[in-house]
Design a protein around this motif. Sequence first.
Motif, PDB file in Angstrom:
ATOM      1  N   MET A   1      -3.357   0.827 -15.322  1.00  0.00           N
ATOM      2  CA  MET A   1      -4.245   1.462 -14.356  1.00  0.00           C
ATOM      3  C   MET A   1      -4.197   0.821 -12.970  1.00  0.00           C
ATOM      4  N   ILE A   2      -3.633  -0.357 -12.845  1.00  0.00           N
ATOM      5  CA  ILE A   2      -3.657  -1.074 -11.558  1.00  0.00           C
ATOM      6  C   ILE A   2      -2.903  -0.307 -10.478  1.00  0.00           C
ATOM      7  N   ILE A   3      -1.700   0.148 -10.734  1.00  0.00           N
ATOM      8  CA  ILE A   3      -0.894   0.827  -9.707  1.00  0.00           C
ATOM      9  C   ILE A   3      -1.539   2.138  -9.276  1.00  0.00           C
ATOM     10  N   PRO A   4      -2.005   3.012 -10.189  1.00  0.00           N
ATOM     11  CA  PRO A   4      -2.677   4.222  -9.708  1.00  0.00           C
ATOM     12  C   PRO A   4      -3.954   3.919  -8.922  1.00  0.00           C
ATOM     13  N   LEU A   5      -4.706   2.900  -9.347  1.00  0.00           N
ATOM     14  CA  LEU A   5      -5.922   2.536  -8.606  1.00  0.00           C
ATOM     15  C   LEU A   5      -5.587   2.030  -7.214  1.00  0.00           C
ATOM     16  N   ILE A   6      -4.569   1.246  -7.080  1.00  0.00           N
ATOM     17  CA  ILE A   6      -4.172   0.724  -5.767  1.00  0.00           C
ATOM     18  C   ILE A   6      -3.735   1.862  -4.851  1.00  0.00           C
ATOM     19  N   THR A   7      -2.968   2.813  -5.364  1.00  0.00           N
ATOM     20  CA  THR A   7      -2.543   3.944  -4.531  1.00  0.00           C
ATOM     21  C   THR A   7      -3.729   4.800  -4.105  1.00  0.00           C
TER      22      THR A   7
END
Length: 164
Positions: free
Chosen positions: A134-140
């Motif tokens: 979930m980190i990459i989608p949250l960062i984007t």
Amino acid sequence: MNTENVVKHLRVLWRTDRIIADIRMRHLLVGLGLRAFAALIAAFGLLMLELSAYFALVQIWSAIYAAAILGAVNFVIAALLFAIAARPPSGRELELANEIHGASVDALQIEARALQSHVSGVVHNPLHGILPLMIIPLITIIIKSLKKPAAAAAPAKSAAAEPK
């Protein structure tokens, strides 16, 4: 845990098991063939030796003692042949195959322990399993949301600067 490693270790385990089984089967077949051939030769040879020994012993002892002595000699010879045929296989091939088999079993156990620790970690703390995904989608999403107000503020500033 890497599934490629598990598959690789399982293939090595399968191949070494086949090699070990092949070596043992060849040893059993050779041993069986040697036993059968030895039994055939021994039967003809002993028949001739016993016949000649019987005629020689009948001259010295009675027929009963001659037959008993020859029977005992036959049992001793048969026991020696079976002892020779029952020797365990010796060879570098079998030792090497056993070493590779042991190494692949050890590697599979390590992979299984890694899987167990991964699964127990996910069961005990499910966020640790989901958080990296979930980190990459949250960062984007956060970056896009930060860019939108800045982009909306820029046209407002340009519209305010024109009436002067």
